[in-house]
Design a protein around this motif. Sequence first.
Motif, PDB file in Angstrom:
ATOM      1  N   GLU A 217     -27.947  19.958   0.496  1.00 15.23           N
ATOM      2  CA  GLU A 217     -27.561  19.856   1.897  1.00 15.23           C
ATOM      3  C   GLU A 217     -28.772  20.092   2.787  1.00 15.23           C
ATOM      4  OE1 GLU A 217     -24.828  22.794   3.273  1.00 15.23           O
ATOM      5  OE2 GLU A 217     -25.844  24.465   2.271  1.00 15.23           O
ATOM      6  N   VAL A 218     -28.697  19.551   4.004  1.00 13.26           N
ATOM      7  CA  VAL A 218     -29.765  19.722   4.983  1.00 13.26           C
ATOM      8  C   VAL A 218     -29.356  20.788   5.977  1.00 13.26           C
ATOM      9  CG1 VAL A 218     -31.162  18.614   6.761  1.00 13.26           C
ATOM     10  CG2 VAL A 218     -30.491  17.322   4.719  1.00 13.26           C
ATOM     11  N   LYS A 219     -30.230  21.757   6.186  1.00 10.12           N
ATOM     12  CA  LYS A 219     -29.968  22.820   7.152  1.00 10.12           C
ATOM     13  C   LYS A 219     -31.097  22.858   8.175  1.00 10.12           C
ATOM     14  CE  LYS A 219     -27.290  26.162   4.410  1.00 10.12           C
ATOM     15  NZ  LYS A 219     -27.210  27.598   3.974  1.00 10.12           N
ATOM     16  N   THR A 220     -30.743  23.150   9.417  1.00 10.81           N
ATOM     17  CA  THR A 220     -31.744  23.366  10.453  1.00 10.81           C
ATOM     18  C   THR A 220     -31.894  24.867  10.654  1.00 10.81           C
ATOM     19  OG1 THR A 220     -31.209  21.288  11.564  1.00 10.81           O
ATOM     20  CG2 THR A 220     -32.394  22.934  12.844  1.00 10.81           C
ATOM     21  N   LEU A 221     -33.101  25.367  10.422  1.00  9.14           N
ATOM     22  CA  LEU A 221     -33.364  26.801  10.478  1.00  9.14           C
ATOM     23  C   LEU A 221     -34.475  27.071  11.474  1.00  9.14           C
ATOM     24  CD1 LEU A 221     -33.403  27.385   6.623  1.00  9.14           C
ATOM     25  CD2 LEU A 221     -31.494  27.860   8.161  1.00  9.14           C
ATOM     26  N   ASP A 222     -34.477  28.262  12.023  1.00  7.54           N
ATOM     27  CA  ASP A 222     -35.506  28.658  12.985  1.00  7.54           C
ATOM     28  C   ASP A 222     -36.436  29.687  12.367  1.00  7.54           C
ATOM     29  OD1 ASP A 222     -34.634  27.040  15.040  1.00  7.54           O
ATOM     30  OD2 ASP A 222     -33.237  28.533  15.835  1.00  7.54           O
ATOM     31  N   MET A 223     -37.708  29.540  12.666  1.00  6.53           N
ATOM     32  CA  MET A 223     -38.739  30.475  12.199  1.00  6.53           C
ATOM     33  C   MET A 223     -39.345  31.170  13.411  1.00  6.53           C
ATOM     34  SD  MET A 223     -40.886  31.760   9.821  1.00  6.53           S
ATOM     35  CE  MET A 223     -40.655  30.691   8.394  1.00  6.53           C
ATOM     36  N   GLY A 224     -39.128  32.478  13.505  1.00  4.67           N
ATOM     37  CA  GLY A 224     -39.725  33.276  14.577  1.00  4.67           C
ATOM     38  C   GLY A 224     -40.799  34.186  14.022  1.00  4.67           C
ATOM     39  N   ILE A 225     -41.298  35.077  14.861  1.00  4.57           N
ATOM     40  CA  ILE A 225     -42.366  35.988  14.433  1.00  4.57           C
ATOM     41  C   ILE A 225     -41.908  36.884  13.293  1.00  4.57           C
ATOM     42  CG2 ILE A 225     -43.733  37.980  15.161  1.00  4.57           C
ATOM     43  CD1 ILE A 225     -44.099  36.659  17.847  1.00  4.57           C
ATOM     44  N   HIS A 226     -40.688  37.396  13.396  1.00  2.79           N
ATOM     45  CA  HIS A 226     -40.181  38.284  12.347  1.00  2.79           C
ATOM     46  C   HIS A 226     -40.125  37.561  11.003  1.00  2.79           C
ATOM     47  CE1 HIS A 226     -37.809  41.430  10.428  1.00  2.79           C
ATOM     48  NE2 HIS A 226     -36.943  40.511  10.049  1.00  2.79           N
ATOM     49  N   GLU A 227     -39.617  36.317  11.007  1.00  4.65           N
ATOM     50  CA  GLU A 227     -39.535  35.542   9.766  1.00  4.65           C
ATOM     51  C   GLU A 227     -40.935  35.187   9.249  1.00  4.65           C
ATOM     52  OE1 GLU A 227     -35.762  35.278  11.911  1.00  4.65           O
ATOM     53  OE2 GLU A 227     -37.807  34.779  12.520  1.00  4.65           O
ATOM     54  N   ALA A 228     -41.853  34.884  10.174  1.00  2.00           N
ATOM     55  CA  ALA A 228     -43.217  34.539   9.762  1.00  2.00           C
ATOM     56  C   ALA A 228     -43.908  35.726   9.094  1.00  2.00           C
ATOM     57  CB  ALA A 228     -44.020  34.053  10.968  1.00  2.00           C
ATOM     58  N   LEU A 229     -43.706  36.926   9.622  1.00  2.74           N
ATOM     59  CA  LEU A 229     -44.296  38.114   9.005  1.00  2.74           C
ATOM     60  C   LEU A 229     -43.679  38.385   7.640  1.00  2.74           C
ATOM     61  CD1 LEU A 229     -44.647  40.525  12.058  1.00  2.74           C
ATOM     62  CD2 LEU A 229     -46.498  39.540  10.711  1.00  2.74           C
ATOM     63  N   ASN A 230     -42.362  38.194   7.535  1.00  2.98           N
ATOM     64  CA  ASN A 230     -41.721  38.350   6.230  1.00  2.98           C
ATOM     65  C   ASN A 230     -42.227  37.306   5.241  1.00  2.98           C
ATOM     66  OD1 ASN A 230     -40.116  40.607   6.618  1.00  2.98           O
ATOM     67  ND2 ASN A 230     -38.372  39.441   7.385  1.00  2.98           N
ATOM     68  N   LEU A 231     -42.494  36.100   5.737  1.00  4.58           N
ATOM     69  CA  LEU A 231     -43.009  35.044   4.868  1.00  4.58           C
ATOM     70  C   LEU A 231     -44.414  35.398   4.373  1.00  4.58           C
ATOM     71  CD1 LEU A 231     -42.499  32.308   3.596  1.00  4.58           C
ATOM     72  CD2 LEU A 231     -43.347  31.231   5.692  1.00  4.58           C
ATOM     73  N   LEU A 232     -45.255  35.923   5.262  1.00  4.16           N
ATOM     74  CA  LEU A 232     -46.573  36.409   4.849  1.00  4.16           C
ATOM     75  C   LEU A 232     -46.424  37.496   3.797  1.00  4.16           C
ATOM     76  CD1 LEU A 232     -49.655  36.760   5.090  1.00  4.16           C
ATOM     77  CD2 LEU A 232     -49.243  38.181   7.116  1.00  4.16           C
ATOM     78  N   ASN A 233     -45.493  38.398   4.036  1.00  3.19           N
ATOM     79  CA  ASN A 233     -45.204  39.490   3.118  1.00  3.19           C
ATOM     80  C   ASN A 233     -44.830  38.970   1.734  1.00  3.19           C
ATOM     81  OD1 ASN A 233     -43.839  41.685   1.827  1.00  3.19           O
ATOM     82  ND2 ASN A 233     -43.518  42.642   3.805  1.00  3.19           N
ATOM     83  N   ARG A 234     -43.848  38.063   1.664  1.00  3.21           N
ATOM     84  CA  ARG A 234     -43.336  37.586   0.388  1.00  3.21           C
ATOM     85  C   ARG A 234     -44.302  36.617  -0.312  1.00  3.21           C
ATOM     86  NH1 ARG A 234     -40.906  41.056  -1.621  1.00  3.21           N
ATOM     87  NH2 ARG A 234     -40.483  39.551  -3.282  1.00  3.21           N
ATOM     88  N   SER A 235     -45.121  35.906   0.471  1.00  2.00           N
ATOM     89  CA  SER A 235     -46.029  34.923  -0.135  1.00  2.00           C
ATOM     90  C   SER A 235     -47.057  35.576  -1.046  1.00  2.00           C
ATOM     91  CB  SER A 235     -46.737  34.122   0.966  1.00  2.00           C
ATOM     92  OG  SER A 235     -47.652  34.936   1.681  1.00  2.00           O
ATOM     93  N   LEU A 236     -47.264  36.862  -0.896  1.00  2.00           N
ATOM     94  CA  LEU A 236     -48.253  37.567  -1.701  1.00  2.00           C
ATOM     95  C   LEU A 236     -47.774  37.846  -3.120  1.00  2.00           C
ATOM     96  CD1 LEU A 236     -49.371  40.120   1.027  1.00  2.00           C
ATOM     97  CD2 LEU A 236     -50.546  38.016   0.363  1.00  2.00           C
ATOM     98  N   VAL A 237     -46.434  37.875  -3.325  1.00  2.00           N
ATOM     99  CA  VAL A 237     -45.923  38.280  -4.632  1.00  2.00           C
ATOM    100  C   VAL A 237     -44.843  37.362  -5.183  1.00  2.00           C
ATOM    101  CG1 VAL A 237     -46.430  40.733  -4.302  1.00  2.00           C
ATOM    102  CG2 VAL A 237     -44.240  39.817  -3.550  1.00  2.00           C
ATOM    103  N   SER A 238     -44.344  36.419  -4.397  1.00  2.00           N
ATOM    104  CA  SER A 238     -43.185  35.627  -4.810  1.00  2.00           C
ATOM    105  C   SER A 238     -43.544  34.155  -4.975  1.00  2.00           C
ATOM    106  CB  SER A 238     -42.054  35.766  -3.786  1.00  2.00           C
ATOM    107  OG  SER A 238     -40.998  34.876  -4.097  1.00  2.00           O
ATOM    108  N   LYS A 239     -42.861  33.495  -5.913  1.00  2.00           N
ATOM    109  CA  LYS A 239     -42.983  32.054  -6.107  1.00  2.00           C
ATOM    110  C   LYS A 239     -41.911  31.293  -5.332  1.00  2.00           C
ATOM    111  CE  LYS A 239     -46.398  32.080  -9.132  1.00  2.00           C
ATOM    112  NZ  LYS A 239     -47.731  31.558  -8.783  1.00  2.00           N
ATOM    113  N   GLN A 240     -41.041  31.996  -4.630  1.00  2.00           N
ATOM    114  CA  GLN A 240     -40.014  31.339  -3.819  1.00  2.00           C
ATOM    115  C   GLN A 240     -39.869  32.040  -2.462  1.00  2.00           C
ATOM    116  OE1 GLN A 240     -36.383  31.502  -6.137  1.00  2.00           O
ATOM    117  NE2 GLN A 240     -36.133  33.688  -5.757  1.00  2.00           N
ATOM    118  N   PRO A 241     -40.962  32.173  -1.720  1.00  2.00           N
ATOM    119  CA  PRO A 241     -40.905  32.934  -0.460  1.00  2.00           C
ATOM    120  C   PRO A 241     -40.021  32.293   0.602  1.00  2.00           C
ATOM    121  CG  PRO A 241     -43.028  31.825  -0.692  1.00  2.00           C
ATOM    122  CD  PRO A 241     -42.323  31.685  -2.000  1.00  2.00           C
ATOM    123  N   LEU A 242     -39.959  30.952   0.654  1.00  2.00           N
ATOM    124  CA  LEU A 242     -39.116  30.312   1.666  1.00  2.00           C
ATOM    125  C   LEU A 242     -37.644  30.635   1.424  1.00  2.00           C
ATOM    126  CD1 LEU A 242     -40.758  26.787   2.151  1.00  2.00           C
ATOM    127  CD2 LEU A 242     -40.853  28.765   3.673  1.00  2.00           C
TER     128      LEU A 242
END
Length: 396
Positions: A202-227
């Motif tokens: 399915e296609v979803k429309t999602l929003d990325m704000g500062i909080h999500e961007a910081l969490n993405l930076l956080n998870r990108s360091l250790v996870s293979k599925q950060p999104l």
Amino acid sequence: MFRNDMVKISLKALVDKTSNKVIFVESNEDFVDVLFSFLTMPLGTIVRLTRNQQQPAVRVGCMNNLYQSVENLETIHLRTEACKTMLLYPRNGAQDQCKKLPLQIDDSKPQEHFICQNPICNYMLLSHYPTAICYCGKQLNYWIPSEESTSMAPDARDRGVFVKGPNRLIVTDELRVMPPSTKTNCFSLFSQLGIVDTSSIEVKTLDMGIHEALNLLNRSLVSKQPLTEVLLRKNPISELSKGDFEQVSFTKHRLETASASNQDGKIYVKLMISKSKNRVCYAESGEDFVDLLFSFLAVPLGFIAKEMQGDTPKGSITHLYDSIQGLDARQYLKTKETTEMLVSPKLVPGFGYEGQPLDIKEYIEQPYYGYWDDNVNGYSLTSDNPGASSIEEYDV
């Protein structure tokens, strides 16, 4: 740096409903610019920005401990008081570019300039830190305004920071950036992920704000599925367990006696090793080894990704780094200069030191010129007027 927490970037995400995983997201250049900006950030900045996130904070290896050690260290043990600020708030060599990002995830203060408080001082030294001491013995704490370069105003049609706009790109769950989706690469991705029944997508429309961007930076360091973990708020993968430290027998292992001159360019340490665990408990060393450790806080993440080529780290940052090389530079990347900031990031001038073992270069220092400004009834700085008095950057 000012952050607007209300700004959002819209993403179109393809989600596998069966596994509740993001296959990829599609967005314009804004989202990819934010992702690429991760590579320009010093490790100390990443620790500071991510350690207080609501999502369980990811420890950047032992960098959190190193950062906290600097916080707790009395300035008497450092060369100058300004050194502590430099380590806790390291400057980004791509700061001017990152100021143009739609999401300002880095809240670092703008660079300031200070000259000697002594009005008759003839040394004409410039510092970015008000605690530095001039050669005359006074503090370099007199704030001086600086002019922005008198270049032409940017064209509103000139979109993008690191990515040339307008463009649309796709980003996989493990942060591989690719050209826009076509049936061919969509089915290729489905095949790689083992997705046979496309009716579950399915296609979803999602929003990325500062909080999500910081969490993405956080998870990108250790996870293979950060999104997936950030956008779908899926429980993150647990970190590798360190295990409890047990009391065991120790042996003192002396690598070599450290010489005061260290003329051979090597750093010597004495290690306390657990024989039963075969692990280092602690090290005794001179200031050269501690200098090296502290310097890690100023190193950009992209430099680490570059040096890890061929390795298989736990996170997704190397995928992001490799994606830059895989994109058609003429079609998708802004300029050679900004691309170089991503694939070969350097230290900000003044953050390196003589004899540093890391093979990392510094950006070229921008010259500043001082002149009397009637508008402020005092000195101002400019980088465009070589006819004014040259001011020397102070080395803290």
